[in-house]
Design a protein around this motif. Sequence first.
Motif, PDB file in Angstrom:
ATOM      1  N   TYR A 242      -9.205  43.384 -32.582  1.00 45.92           N
ATOM      2  CA  TYR A 242      -8.376  42.634 -33.713  1.00 45.92           C
ATOM      3  C   TYR A 242      -9.314  41.851 -34.624  1.00 45.92           C
ATOM      4  N   ALA A 243     -10.337  41.493 -34.107  1.00 45.92           N
ATOM      5  CA  ALA A 243     -11.475  41.036 -35.284  1.00 45.92           C
ATOM      6  C   ALA A 243     -11.825  41.871 -36.258  1.00 45.92           C
ATOM      7  N   THR A 244     -11.985  43.361 -35.760  1.00 47.93           N
ATOM      8  CA  THR A 244     -12.192  44.095 -36.648  1.00 47.93           C
ATOM      9  C   THR A 244     -11.077  44.742 -37.686  1.00 47.93           C
ATOM     10  N   ALA A 245      -9.907  44.626 -37.202  1.00 51.24           N
ATOM     11  CA  ALA A 245      -8.740  44.738 -38.014  1.00 51.24           C
ATOM     12  C   ALA A 245      -8.579  43.834 -39.056  1.00 51.24           C
ATOM     13  N   ILE A 246      -8.648  42.490 -38.829  1.00 52.33           N
ATOM     14  CA  ILE A 246      -8.416  41.722 -39.769  1.00 52.33           C
ATOM     15  C   ILE A 246      -9.636  41.269 -40.672  1.00 52.33           C
ATOM     16  N   SER A 247     -10.987  42.113 -40.331  1.00 53.55           N
ATOM     17  CA  SER A 247     -12.143  41.790 -41.369  1.00 53.55           C
ATOM     18  C   SER A 247     -12.040  42.354 -42.631  1.00 53.55           C
ATOM     19  N   ASP A 248     -12.648  41.780 -43.630  1.00 53.03           N
ATOM     20  CA  ASP A 248     -12.679  42.211 -45.056  1.00 53.03           C
ATOM     21  C   ASP A 248     -13.057  43.637 -45.146  1.00 53.03           C
ATOM     22  N   GLN A 249     -13.889  44.205 -44.417  1.00 50.60           N
ATOM     23  CA  GLN A 249     -14.574  45.479 -44.360  1.00 50.60           C
ATOM     24  C   GLN A 249     -13.616  46.429 -44.110  1.00 50.60           C
ATOM     25  N   VAL A 250     -12.799  46.150 -43.050  1.00 51.49           N
ATOM     26  CA  VAL A 250     -11.791  47.195 -42.482  1.00 51.49           C
ATOM     27  C   VAL A 250     -10.442  47.017 -43.375  1.00 51.49           C
ATOM     28  N   GLY A 251      -9.863  45.710 -43.085  1.00 53.13           N
ATOM     29  CA  GLY A 251      -8.648  45.276 -43.906  1.00 53.13           C
ATOM     30  C   GLY A 251      -7.508  46.015 -43.186  1.00 53.13           C
ATOM     31  N   LEU A 252      -7.357  46.311 -41.868  1.00 49.54           N
ATOM     32  CA  LEU A 252      -6.204  46.816 -41.556  1.00 49.54           C
ATOM     33  C   LEU A 252      -4.892  45.860 -41.756  1.00 49.54           C
ATOM     34  N   ILE A 253      -5.356  44.668 -41.392  1.00 49.71           N
ATOM     35  CA  ILE A 253      -4.330  43.574 -41.607  1.00 49.71           C
ATOM     36  C   ILE A 253      -4.901  42.659 -42.645  1.00 49.71           C
ATOM     37  N   SER A 254      -4.225  42.733 -43.716  1.00 53.31           N
ATOM     38  CA  SER A 254      -4.833  41.860 -44.803  1.00 53.31           C
ATOM     39  C   SER A 254      -4.333  40.478 -44.892  1.00 53.31           C
ATOM     40  N   GLU A 255      -3.519  39.901 -44.350  1.00 55.38           N
ATOM     41  CA  GLU A 255      -3.108  38.550 -44.341  1.00 55.38           C
ATOM     42  C   GLU A 255      -2.665  38.133 -43.062  1.00 55.38           C
ATOM     43  N   PRO A 256      -3.657  38.056 -42.080  1.00 54.73           N
ATOM     44  CA  PRO A 256      -3.438  37.817 -40.646  1.00 54.73           C
ATOM     45  C   PRO A 256      -2.620  36.275 -40.640  1.00 54.73           C
ATOM     46  N   THR A 257      -1.779  36.310 -39.705  1.00 55.41           N
ATOM     47  CA  THR A 257      -0.931  35.093 -39.491  1.00 55.41           C
ATOM     48  C   THR A 257      -1.846  34.382 -38.302  1.00 55.41           C
ATOM     49  N   LEU A 258      -2.665  34.988 -37.437  1.00 53.04           N
ATOM     50  CA  LEU A 258      -3.388  34.530 -36.568  1.00 53.04           C
ATOM     51  C   LEU A 258      -5.000  34.939 -36.864  1.00 53.04           C
ATOM     52  N   PRO A 259      -5.644  33.827 -37.193  1.00 56.33           N
ATOM     53  CA  PRO A 259      -6.986  33.841 -37.749  1.00 56.33           C
ATOM     54  C   PRO A 259      -7.917  34.301 -36.520  1.00 56.33           C
ATOM     55  N   ARG A 260      -9.057  34.763 -36.770  1.00 56.56           N
ATOM     56  CA  ARG A 260      -9.944  35.313 -35.591  1.00 56.56           C
ATOM     57  C   ARG A 260     -10.198  34.150 -34.449  1.00 56.56           C
ATOM     58  N   ASN A 261     -10.666  33.020 -35.016  1.00 57.69           N
ATOM     59  CA  ASN A 261     -11.126  32.148 -33.970  1.00 57.69           C
ATOM     60  C   ASN A 261     -10.018  31.893 -32.914  1.00 57.69           C
ATOM     61  N   GLU A 262      -8.855  31.649 -33.863  1.00 57.66           N
ATOM     62  CA  GLU A 262      -7.488  31.258 -32.953  1.00 57.66           C
ATOM     63  C   GLU A 262      -7.153  32.439 -32.016  1.00 57.66           C
ATOM     64  N   ALA A 263      -7.390  33.677 -32.746  1.00 53.10           N
ATOM     65  CA  ALA A 263      -7.095  34.541 -31.683  1.00 53.10           C
ATOM     66  C   ALA A 263      -7.773  34.719 -30.478  1.00 53.10           C
ATOM     67  N   ILE A 264      -9.227  34.318 -30.631  1.00 54.41           N
ATOM     68  CA  ILE A 264      -9.946  34.698 -29.425  1.00 54.41           C
ATOM     69  C   ILE A 264      -9.596  33.533 -28.413  1.00 54.41           C
ATOM     70  N   MET A 265      -9.534  32.442 -28.874  1.00 56.97           N
ATOM     71  CA  MET A 265      -8.689  31.284 -27.836  1.00 56.97           C
ATOM     72  C   MET A 265      -7.483  31.748 -27.123  1.00 56.97           C
ATOM     73  N   ALA A 266      -6.708  32.363 -28.079  1.00 56.91           N
ATOM     74  CA  ALA A 266      -5.213  32.796 -27.498  1.00 56.91           C
ATOM     75  C   ALA A 266      -5.464  33.697 -26.525  1.00 56.91           C
ATOM     76  N   MET A 267      -6.198  34.588 -26.977  1.00 54.71           N
ATOM     77  CA  MET A 267      -6.513  35.926 -25.955  1.00 54.71           C
ATOM     78  C   MET A 267      -7.163  35.508 -24.702  1.00 54.71           C
ATOM     79  N   MET A 268      -7.899  34.644 -24.712  1.00 53.38           N
ATOM     80  CA  MET A 268      -8.605  34.377 -23.674  1.00 53.38           C
ATOM     81  C   MET A 268      -7.635  33.171 -22.767  1.00 53.38           C
ATOM     82  N   LEU A 269      -7.156  32.490 -23.225  1.00 52.22           N
ATOM     83  CA  LEU A 269      -6.204  31.565 -22.517  1.00 52.22           C
ATOM     84  C   LEU A 269      -4.712  32.858 -21.879  1.00 52.22           C
ATOM     85  N   THR A 270      -4.525  33.729 -22.593  1.00 50.37           N
ATOM     86  CA  THR A 270      -3.671  34.596 -22.016  1.00 50.37           C
ATOM     87  C   THR A 270      -4.178  35.582 -20.765  1.00 50.37           C
TER      88      THR A 270
END
Length: 435
Positions: A242-270
Motif C-alpha cells: 500500500y505504501a508503494t502504491a500511494i507513493s509519488d514515485q509509483v502513483g498507482l493511487i494518486s489521491e489516497p483517502t487513507l494516508p500511509r501513516n494512518e494505513a499502517i495504524m489501521a492495518m496493524m490494529l486490523t
Amino acid sequence: MAVVHILIVLCAIVLGARLGSIAIGLAGGAGVMLLGFSGVAVTRDDIPFDVIGIIMAVIAAIAAMQRAGGLDYLVHLAERALRKNPKYITYVAPVVTYFMTLFAGTGHTAFSTLPVIVEVSKESGVRPSRPLSVAVPASQMAITASPISAAVVFMASIMEPLGVGYLTLLAILIPATFLAIFPTAWLANRLGKELEADAEYQDRLSRGLVSPPKGAAHYEPVRGAKASVVIFLVAILAVMVYATAISDQVGLISEPTLPRNEAIMAMMLTAATIIVLVCKFPAGDILNTQVFRSGMSASVCVLGVAWLGTTLVNHYIEEIQDFSGDLLNAYPWLLAVVLFFAAALLYSQAATAKALMPAALAMGVSPLTAVAAFPAVSALFILPTYPTLLAAVEMDDTGSTRIGKAVFNHPFFIPGTLQIVLSVLLGYLIGGVLI
C-alpha cells in the motif's frame, strides 16, 4: 536564556535516565513544562502523534501475536538456527536478532532470544559477551531498516518530498545495516579473553554461580501460534504494498483517502483483531503481555523525549541553521556524529529522527547524507542503561558481559559503534547509486 533552556533539557534527560524505564518520558514532559514557563513556545505540532500512534498500533499487533504463541514460535525457530551453527554463534546471533526486529518493527523481540544466545554460547565454550555485544546493537540497528518501524515511517515521510521514496529508502537501509553485522562479528570474536581464561568466569564457576547449559528444550507450538505469525507477516506485506502504491514515485493511487501513516495504524490494529478472532483468546489478555507493557512504556518515552527535543530545536531553529548550516555543508558526515550522541540521550530512534532530521534538512543537508546518516540514530548502547543491554548483562551468568567502572567501559560500545560507522559508509555507497 539559551544556556538555561539547554540545561533544562539535559537535566530532564539525565533525571529520566537515572530513574530508568518509563521515567525518561515522564521527565521529558516535566522538561517541556519548564521550557514553557521559561519562555519557549510549546505547540501541539511538536508532539510526534504519528510516531506514537504507529508504535502503539504495531505493539498491539505484536502483543496479540505473543499472546497467541507466535513470538514463542519465532524464538523456537531462532533457537534452531543458533543450535545448528554453535561455533559461529557470534555471526548467527546478530542475524537472528536483526531479522526479528526487522520483522516486528520493535527491538523488544530481542529479549526472548538473549537467554538462548547465552545458553548456546556456554554449550559451545564461546565467550557469551562476543555474540551478545553484536546481537544487541544489531537489534537496535534493524529499527532503522524495518518497513513498519516508526523511525523509518517518519524518515520516509520527510524524504519523499525530496525524491527518496519508501522502497528506495528500504533498498538502501536494509543492505547497509545488515552487511555491517559481519565485519563487526569478526572483530567481536577477537575481543576479550577466551571464556576458560576469564578470571571472573572461573571465580563464578568455583562458587557455583554459573548454571550448566540445559540443552534444547522440547517445544510444541500451541494452537494458533503459526497462524498469528502468518497474519502478522501478511499485514507487513500489505503495509509495504500500500505504501508503494500511494507513493509519488509509483502513483498507482494518486489521491489516497487513507494516508500511509494512518494505513499502517489501521492495518496493524486490523491484524491484531484477526489474530484475536482466529486464535480465540480473550482480548484483555493482550494487556498482560510483556511486549505490550514494554511497548506502551516506549510510547510514553517517545512522547516525552521527542516533544522535549523538538520544542527546543524548533525554538532555536534559525540560530541552529546560522551556526551549523555551513559546517554541515562542508563536513556532511558530522550529521551522523550529531545523531550518534543525540540518540544516547534521547533513547529512541524515532525520537532522535523526529527531533533532529527536519532541522538538518532545513540547513541544506542533502537527501543522500540524511539517509546515509540515519542508522546513527541507533546508538542507544552508548550508555549502559538501555533495557536490552541491561538484560544481556543480567542473563550472562558467566560474567563475561559486564559493565566496568567507567561509564563507557562495556562490551557493546566498540561493536555497536563499528556497526554504525559501517552502516553509514555503506549507506553512502548504496545511496550514491540509488538516489
